[in-house]
Write a protein that holds these residues in place. Structure first.
Motif, mmCIF file in Angstrom:
data_model
loop_
_atom_site.group_PDB
_atom_site.id
_atom_site.type_symbol
_atom_site.label_atom_id
_atom_site.label_comp_id
_atom_site.label_asym_id
_atom_site.label_seq_id
_atom_site.Cartn_x
_atom_site.Cartn_y
_atom_site.Cartn_z
ATOM 1 N N UNK A 1 -1.947 8.168 2.506
ATOM 2 C CA UNK A 1 -2.965 7.411 1.741
ATOM 3 C C UNK A 1 -2.485 7.170 0.303
ATOM 4 N N UNK A 2 -1.282 6.591 0.209
ATOM 5 C CA UNK A 2 -0.580 6.555 -1.076
ATOM 6 C C UNK A 2 -1.211 5.642 -2.119
ATOM 7 N N UNK A 3 -1.908 4.590 -1.704
ATOM 8 C CA UNK A 3 -2.536 3.694 -2.679
ATOM 9 C C UNK A 3 -4.019 3.990 -2.848
ATOM 10 N N UNK A 4 -4.462 5.102 -2.284
ATOM 11 C CA UNK A 4 -5.816 5.568 -2.591
ATOM 12 C C UNK A 4 -5.720 6.297 -3.930
ATOM 13 N N UNK B 1 0.837 -1.209 0.000
ATOM 14 C CA UNK B 1 0.000 0.000 0.000
ATOM 15 C C UNK B 1 0.873 1.261 0.000
ATOM 16 N N UNK B 2 1.986 1.200 0.724
ATOM 17 C CA UNK B 2 2.873 2.369 0.794
ATOM 18 C C UNK B 2 3.606 2.613 -0.525
ATOM 19 N N UNK B 3 3.673 1.570 -1.370
ATOM 20 C CA UNK B 3 4.384 1.704 -2.649
ATOM 21 C C UNK B 3 3.431 1.989 -3.805
ATOM 22 N N UNK B 4 2.273 2.557 -3.483
ATOM 23 C CA UNK B 4 1.313 3.026 -4.491
ATOM 24 C C UNK B 4 0.802 1.900 -5.385
ATOM 25 N N UNK B 5 0.424 0.805 -4.746
ATOM 26 C CA UNK B 5 -0.131 -0.335 -5.476
ATOM 27 C C UNK B 5 -1.651 -0.136 -5.596
ATOM 28 N N UNK B 6 -2.039 0.678 -6.577
ATOM 29 C CA UNK B 6 -3.463 1.009 -6.738
ATOM 30 C C UNK B 6 -4.284 -0.225 -7.106
#
Length: 596
Positions: free
Chosen positions: A226-229, A52-57
């Motif tokens: 909220x990087x993967x939002x 989630x922190x690595x922007x896995x949308x």
């Protein structure tokens, strides 16, 4: 029927502990639901924090679908449209416990189930609900909410997006740009607000996400938390929308937006609760394991003070959130019994407690930020590292003070709405405010009160703190009238007084109810938390009361009000704050987790 409290009336009516709902009152069904949500979080979300922190949308979309399969997206949706049709407390409960692992999922979940689905559920025609809500309830489709524009943030009604009716009258063409749109990257339907001609108020539309219909997206925003939002700009270029897809009536968009935000605010408070519990548990674990000077750091008073304050705020936020949620549910049920439709009952039920929704949004969003900040501090240098969970929790928490209306807006709204309720006669502020003014002119009693019952002094203190609000706000309304809204710093001070009263009272009532059920000897730590929070509340109210009084009163009036403030914030028996913290911390440390 018992006298049902109205929104804002907590200020002028004494609430009995038997009349509030607490987390200890969860039914077996609610406990099962809570446990199944926690299991989902532990299995699907917590192990994937790094992704989630690595922007896995894509992961966010994937777990949203799993949440849909388990029914978590449909809790508040009526059964007629494929939902579970559960009550407001259940909706809060799921929102609470599903939000503990990562703000990325929490935001996607909240945006979809709240502002993405709810406007159609509460304002849509039967045809619109049949067509869209059933798909949104299962997670077959996801929703997003397009209100904010570059020039229209807190001033939501000032949007420039236009909707122009076609010559044959069959559809509107929407043109404009929206920003900060959560779920934009994977949603199938947008709730879009646009202005028709020169209407005073915006209008809501249901717009399907079809790139061939003049819809384009900006790149994913790079955010602090909220990087993967999925958060993107959405552009509409003469996007055709059938007239049947107007939501409610022309010019009703502002009303839809405001009511959606009321629900969003209390749910945002809920979404900050489990995040606090997990942060506290992580901090306690670390403090018990981390040794310095050949002893666990949990044995140090400085660390114990932090843990106790973190736990106290979480307990109080939980107490107030479920108190308000149940009040809303009760109001909805009454309206349903009176023959209101589901739409009318839910809208009016939430609207009735809009003041409490704003109070909770502010208080709990600020507590989760404080909690994660202290979590980093307890972890020390490790807390600042991405390898520890505190750093991402702190970043995720930061957005909570901004969305659903900034905390500054909500502070001013809470007092403004209360004054409007008083003007309409829904809450009698004038009578009690005049009584306080008369009391200030009288001679104070010097009798020694009887504090033999549990919380007798604390409840008397709450009653006195309410007098502080009535004194400050009552005098300010008299002085400024409708111009009060121009005095924002005064409103902010009055709001902080209001917030502390509601939060402190909620904790005391919950703990009193628990003590009557379990016995005071079994809830010593909860009693300590209620007393500790009240101690801080008194200090804050004293400070904000002075700030307010000296801003508008002078001479004898000022001296009299400051004397009243001193009288209303004076303890007979000052609590031993250090001992209270030690008691709370000892329980946390022995249980090795948040355990209340």
């Amino acid at each position: 029927m018992a006298d049902i409290i109205r929104g804002g009336q907590f200020l002028v009516k004494e609430t009995k502990c038997e009349d509030i709902f607490t987390p200890e009152d969860f039914s077996e069904e609610q406990i099962m639901m809570r446990d199944s949500v926690k299991e989902f979080v532990d299995k699907e979300l917590w192990p994937n924090k790094e992704r989630f922190e690595k922007k896995d949308y894509a992961l966010t979309e994937e777990v949203m679908k799993k949440a849909g399969d388990l029914g978590f997206l449909s809790i508040s949706v009526p059964e007629a449209y494929g939902g579970m049709g559960m009550g407001f407390v259940n909706t809060m409960l799921v929102c609470d416990y599903i939000s503990g692992a990562t703000g990325s999922f929490s935001t996607a979940f909240g945006a979809h189930t709240g502002i993405g689905t709810m406007p159609i559920t509460l304002y849509g025609t039967e045809e619109q609900k049949q067509k869209y809500v059933s798909k949104l309830a299962t997670g077959e489709w996801f929703g997003a909410y397009c209100l904010t524009e570059p020039g229209a943030g807190s001033d939501a009604n000032s949007g420039k997006t236009k909707a122009v009716l076609s010559e044959d009258g069959t559809h509107y063409k929407i043109t404009g740009g929206k920003m900060w749109i959560s779920n934009a990257g994977f949603c199938q339907v947008f709730i879009v607000f646009a202005r028709i001609e020169d209407d005073k108020n915006i209008t809501g539309f249901i717009v399907e996400n079809d790139p061939s219909n003049g819809i384009s997206l900006g790149d994913e925003e790079h955010k602090l938390g909220i990087r993967s939002s999925s958060t993107r700009q959405v552009f509409f270029n003469e996007t055709k929308v059938s007239v049947e897809n107007m939501l409610a009536g022309r010019g009703d968009g502002f009303k839809i937006a405001m009511n959606a935000l009321n629900v969003g605010r209390i749910k945002l408070a809920a979404a900050c609760l489990e995040a606090q519990r997990r942060t506290i548990s992580g901090a306690v674990n670390y403090a018990n394991e981390r040794q310095q000077f050949k002893t666990p750091i949990s044995s140090f008073g400085a660390i114990q003070a932090k843990l106790a304050e973190m736990a106290t705020n979480a307990y109080v936020g939980e107490s107030a959130s479920y108190r308000a949620a149940h009040d809303i549910e009760t109001r909805i049920n009454i309206r349903t019994q009176e023959g209101n439709t589901h739409q009318e009952a839910e809208l009016k039920g939430v609207e009735e407690f809009a003041i409490e929704c704003s109070i909770l949004k502010v208080a709990v969003s600020e507590d989760v930020q404080s909690c994660t900040d202290e979590g980093i501090q307890i972890f020390g240098g490790m807390g600042f590292s991405e390898d520890a969970p505190m750093e991402s929790a702190w970043r995720d928490a930061r957005i909570a003070r901004i969305y659903e209306g900034t905390n500054e807006i909500n502070r001013m709204l809470s007092v403004g709405m209360l004054v409007k309720k008083a003007m309409k006669g829904h809450v009698d502020l004038l009578g009690p405010a005049m009584a306080v003014a008369e009391e200030l002119m009288g001679i104070p009693s010097f009798d020694t009160p009887d504090y033999s019952e549990l919380f007798a002094e604390e409840k008397e203190m709450i009653a006195k703190l309410k007098k502080v609000f009535l004194m400050v706000a009552g005098s300010a309304v008299q002085k400024y009238g409708p111009q009060l809204e121009d005095h924002q710093q005064l409103l902010m001070a009055a709001s902080d007084i209001l917030i502390e009263i509601y939060m402190a009272e909620s904790a005391i009532l919950r703990t009193e109810k628990l003590a009557k059920k379990e016995g005071t000897d079994k809830v010593q730590e909860q009693i300590a938390m209620a007393q500790l929070y009240l101690y801080h509340a008194v200090d804050i109210i004293n400070e904000k009361g002075k700030e307010g009084v000296v801003s508008f009163a002078e001479g004898d009036e000022q001296r009299m009000m400051l004397m009243g403030l001193k009288r209303f914030t004076k303890y007979t028996n000052m609590p031993n704050v250090i001992r209270l913290r030690e008691k709370i911390a000892a329980k946390l440390i022995s249980e090795n987790q948040y355990c209340f």
